[in-house]
Design a protein around this motif. Structure first.
Motif, mmCIF file in Angstrom:
data_model
loop_
_atom_site.group_PDB
_atom_site.id
_atom_site.type_symbol
_atom_site.label_atom_id
_atom_site.label_comp_id
_atom_site.label_asym_id
_atom_site.label_seq_id
_atom_site.Cartn_x
_atom_site.Cartn_y
_atom_site.Cartn_z
ATOM 1 N N GLU A 13 27.240 58.351 -10.776
ATOM 2 C CA GLU A 13 26.287 58.783 -9.748
ATOM 3 C C GLU A 13 25.454 59.965 -10.236
ATOM 4 O OE1 GLU A 13 28.890 59.145 -6.386
ATOM 5 O OE2 GLU A 13 28.479 57.098 -5.712
ATOM 6 N N ALA A 14 26.103 60.893 -10.979
ATOM 7 C CA ALA A 14 25.376 62.059 -11.491
ATOM 8 C C ALA A 14 24.321 61.610 -12.504
ATOM 9 C CB ALA A 14 26.353 63.036 -12.146
ATOM 10 N N ARG A 15 24.710 60.674 -13.376
ATOM 11 C CA ARG A 15 23.786 60.198 -14.418
ATOM 12 C C ARG A 15 22.623 59.446 -13.775
ATOM 13 N NH1 ARG A 15 24.175 56.190 -18.761
ATOM 14 N NH2 ARG A 15 26.334 55.636 -18.349
ATOM 15 N N ASP A 16 22.907 58.577 -12.803
ATOM 16 C CA ASP A 16 21.847 57.824 -12.132
ATOM 17 C C ASP A 16 20.866 58.746 -11.442
ATOM 18 O OD1 ASP A 16 22.967 55.504 -12.911
ATOM 19 O OD2 ASP A 16 23.850 55.009 -10.961
ATOM 20 N N SER A 17 21.400 59.772 -10.776
ATOM 21 C CA SER A 17 20.477 60.622 -10.028
ATOM 22 C C SER A 17 19.606 61.407 -11.003
ATOM 23 C CB SER A 17 21.223 61.487 -9.006
ATOM 24 O OG SER A 17 21.482 62.735 -9.529
ATOM 25 N N ARG A 18 20.172 61.778 -12.182
ATOM 26 C CA ARG A 18 19.335 62.456 -13.177
ATOM 27 C C ARG A 18 18.295 61.488 -13.735
ATOM 28 N NH1 ARG A 18 22.708 65.552 -17.282
ATOM 29 N NH2 ARG A 18 23.523 63.467 -17.604
ATOM 30 N N ASP A 19 18.698 60.247 -14.047
ATOM 31 C CA ASP A 19 17.760 59.263 -14.610
ATOM 32 C C ASP A 19 16.643 58.914 -13.614
ATOM 33 O OD1 ASP A 19 19.318 59.207 -16.873
ATOM 34 O OD2 ASP A 19 20.308 57.302 -16.418
ATOM 35 N N ALA A 20 16.996 58.904 -12.315
ATOM 36 C CA ALA A 20 16.011 58.494 -11.310
ATOM 37 C C ALA A 20 15.085 59.628 -10.906
ATOM 38 C CB ALA A 20 16.733 57.956 -10.074
ATOM 39 N N SER A 21 15.541 60.876 -11.091
ATOM 40 C CA SER A 21 14.730 61.996 -10.598
ATOM 41 C C SER A 21 13.926 62.683 -11.694
ATOM 42 C CB SER A 21 15.632 63.021 -9.907
ATOM 43 O OG SER A 21 16.527 63.553 -10.849
ATOM 44 N N ARG A 22 14.081 62.255 -12.962
ATOM 45 C CA ARG A 22 13.342 62.939 -14.022
ATOM 46 C C ARG A 22 11.844 62.656 -13.906
ATOM 47 N NH1 ARG A 22 15.949 58.961 -18.333
ATOM 48 N NH2 ARG A 22 14.492 57.240 -18.066
ATOM 49 N N ALA A 23 11.052 63.592 -14.501
ATOM 50 C CA ALA A 23 9.596 63.497 -14.360
ATOM 51 C C ALA A 23 9.010 62.335 -15.157
ATOM 52 C CB ALA A 23 8.964 64.812 -14.795
ATOM 53 N N VAL A 24 9.547 62.101 -16.359
ATOM 54 C CA VAL A 24 8.974 61.022 -17.185
ATOM 55 C C VAL A 24 9.828 59.773 -17.122
ATOM 56 C CG1 VAL A 24 7.570 61.952 -19.054
ATOM 57 C CG2 VAL A 24 10.051 62.225 -19.124
ATOM 58 N N ALA A 25 9.156 58.640 -17.016
ATOM 59 C CA ALA A 25 9.812 57.328 -17.037
ATOM 60 C C ALA A 25 11.089 57.287 -16.211
ATOM 61 C CB ALA A 25 10.104 56.915 -18.488
ATOM 62 N N PRO A 26 11.029 57.693 -14.938
ATOM 63 C CA PRO A 26 12.247 57.657 -14.126
ATOM 64 C C PRO A 26 12.720 56.225 -13.896
ATOM 65 C CG PRO A 26 10.348 58.078 -12.734
ATOM 66 C CD PRO A 26 9.845 58.091 -14.154
ATOM 67 N N LEU A 27 14.023 56.112 -13.613
ATOM 68 C CA LEU A 27 14.604 54.801 -13.324
ATOM 69 C C LEU A 27 14.055 54.300 -11.995
ATOM 70 C CD1 LEU A 27 16.803 52.572 -13.666
ATOM 71 C CD2 LEU A 27 18.336 54.097 -12.434
ATOM 72 N N LYS A 28 13.184 53.322 -12.048
ATOM 73 C CA LYS A 28 12.673 52.704 -10.817
ATOM 74 C C LYS A 28 12.148 51.310 -11.149
ATOM 75 C CE LYS A 28 7.849 53.807 -10.713
ATOM 76 N NZ LYS A 28 7.040 54.858 -11.182
ATOM 77 N N PRO A 29 12.227 50.404 -10.194
ATOM 78 C CA PRO A 29 11.762 49.045 -10.503
ATOM 79 C C PRO A 29 10.249 49.002 -10.699
ATOM 80 C CG PRO A 29 12.940 49.136 -8.383
ATOM 81 C CD PRO A 29 12.730 50.546 -8.829
ATOM 82 N N ALA A 30 9.775 48.175 -11.642
ATOM 83 C CA ALA A 30 8.337 47.935 -11.763
ATOM 84 C C ALA A 30 7.909 47.215 -10.488
ATOM 85 C CB ALA A 30 8.066 47.053 -12.987
ATOM 86 N N GLU A 31 6.658 47.410 -10.103
ATOM 87 C CA GLU A 31 6.191 46.782 -8.856
ATOM 88 C C GLU A 31 6.309 45.270 -8.889
ATOM 89 O OE1 GLU A 31 2.273 48.137 -7.829
ATOM 90 O OE2 GLU A 31 3.039 50.198 -7.570
ATOM 91 N N ASP A 32 6.140 44.715 -10.099
ATOM 92 C CA ASP A 32 6.180 43.255 -10.213
ATOM 93 C C ASP A 32 7.538 42.734 -10.685
ATOM 94 O OD1 ASP A 32 5.670 44.613 -12.560
ATOM 95 O OD2 ASP A 32 4.270 43.143 -13.367
ATOM 96 N N ALA A 33 8.603 43.554 -10.544
ATOM 97 C CA ALA A 33 9.937 43.092 -10.969
ATOM 98 C C ALA A 33 10.658 42.372 -9.840
ATOM 99 C CB ALA A 33 10.769 44.290 -11.432
ATOM 100 N N LEU A 34 11.472 41.398 -10.224
ATOM 101 C CA LEU A 34 12.336 40.724 -9.250
ATOM 102 C C LEU A 34 13.596 41.578 -9.101
ATOM 103 C CD1 LEU A 34 13.196 38.107 -7.622
ATOM 104 C CD2 LEU A 34 14.432 37.473 -9.710
ATOM 105 N N LEU A 35 13.895 42.007 -7.879
ATOM 106 C CA LEU A 35 15.089 42.819 -7.637
ATOM 107 C C LEU A 35 16.304 41.924 -7.406
ATOM 108 C CD1 LEU A 35 13.201 45.352 -7.205
ATOM 109 C CD2 LEU A 35 14.757 45.938 -5.370
ATOM 110 N N VAL A 36 17.357 42.163 -8.173
ATOM 111 C CA VAL A 36 18.571 41.368 -7.989
ATOM 112 C C VAL A 36 19.746 42.317 -7.756
ATOM 113 C CG1 VAL A 36 20.114 39.649 -9.006
ATOM 114 C CG2 VAL A 36 17.672 39.580 -9.549
ATOM 115 N N ASP A 37 20.356 42.256 -6.574
ATOM 116 C CA ASP A 37 21.550 43.052 -6.297
ATOM 117 C C ASP A 37 22.753 42.217 -6.699
ATOM 118 O OD1 ASP A 37 23.740 44.386 -5.296
ATOM 119 O OD2 ASP A 37 22.737 44.997 -3.450
ATOM 120 N N THR A 38 23.457 42.660 -7.742
ATOM 121 C CA THR A 38 24.534 41.847 -8.316
ATOM 122 C C THR A 38 25.907 42.144 -7.698
ATOM 123 O OG1 THR A 38 25.052 43.401 -10.105
ATOM 124 C CG2 THR A 38 23.285 41.817 -10.509
ATOM 125 N N THR A 39 25.935 42.988 -6.650
ATOM 126 C CA THR A 39 27.213 43.293 -6.001
ATOM 127 C C THR A 39 27.864 41.987 -5.530
ATOM 128 O OG1 THR A 39 26.237 45.337 -5.190
ATOM 129 C CG2 THR A 39 28.361 44.709 -4.234
#
Ligand code: DC
Length: 227
Positions: free
Chosen positions: A184-210
């Motif tokens: 969770e700590a790593r994800d929040s750092r990857d998602a909140s960074r200023a450059v190239a944050p972890l986020k889906p491209a607008e044209d990506a297909l989202l798949v929840d694999t749970t």
């Protein structure tokens, strides 16, 4: 016949750690007969090389030099096993898999100049007949023109469980609770960074694999390329 890189099809598979990206990307690349780029391994390799050299991981200049100077090779394993990652001549596959290496990778991956240093290397993987690119910013930054884009997710609890199983199988000593906190700590750092944050491209297909099995996810991702 040679192809212009832009004519070579790319399937990007982005998502947080434990979403199944690594496993799914490798299987899909094999099924398509395409090359595979494990971009996380590049950040892990630079962090590892920096650690081996005794460098300070928070020193941007040193990390940037390290990113430019580290020799990273992917070698197919002899026995149909997994690809080995050789860093500056040393097989570092096992060391790169640890959460310590993941945390170091995540830390240096927040430095724009380190990311910049790894761009050309990543673009070089785009060769015929096609490329499956696994990472955080494959569809948004490195291959924005990719024809096929997928973003894999899964609940944090499920992702921690998967990593736990993986690491246990490798004989590493970890606890489920500790792993979930680290993830969770790593994800929040990857998602909140200023450059190239972890986020889906607008044209990506989202798949929840749970709750989904590997075969089911592979079929869903393959259907994006071969509907
Ligand atoms: O996919 P992985 O767990 O091996 O990646 C390790 C770290 O590297 C991850 O926490 C963030 C960073 N990373 C990145 O910033 N961009 C990528 N394309 C791949 C990985």
């Amino acid at each position: 016949m040679s192809h212009a890189p832009s004519a070579v099809p790319v399937l990007t598979i982005d998502g947080p750690s434990g979403s199944g990206k690594g496993t799914i990307s490798a299987l899909v690349a094999e099924r398509l007969g395409w090359r595979l780029l494990d971009s996380g391994a590049l950040y892990r390799a630079v962090g590892y090389a920096a650690g081996m050299a005794g460098l300070d991981l928070s020193d941007v200049e040193a990390m940037t030099r390290c990113a430019h100077g580290t020799k990273i090779q992917f070698r197919p394993a002899m026995d149909a096993g997994e690809t080995r990652v050789v860093v500056n001549g040393h097989d570092a596959t096992d060391e790169l898999r640890t959460e310590t290496a993941g945390a170091a990778a995540s830390a240096i991956a927040s430095m724009p100049s380190v990311r910049e240093a790894l761009v050309a290397l990543q673009l070089g993987f785009r060769k015929a007949p096609g490329l499956v690119a696994d990472g955080r910013d494959m569809g948004t930054v490195i291959f924005p023109d990719a024809a096929y884009k997928v973003f894999l997710t899964a609940s944090a609890a499920e992702r921690a469980k998967r990593r736990y199983k993986q690491l246990k199988e490798k004989g590493l000593s970890v606890t489920l609770g500790g792993l979930q906190r680290e993830i969770e700590a790593r994800d929040s750092r990857d998602a909140s960074r200023a450059v190239a944050p972890l986020k889906p491209a607008e044209d990506a297909l989202l798949v929840d694999t749970t709750g989904m099995g590997i075969d089911e996810v592979v079929a869903k991702v393959l259907a994006v390329v071969q509907p």
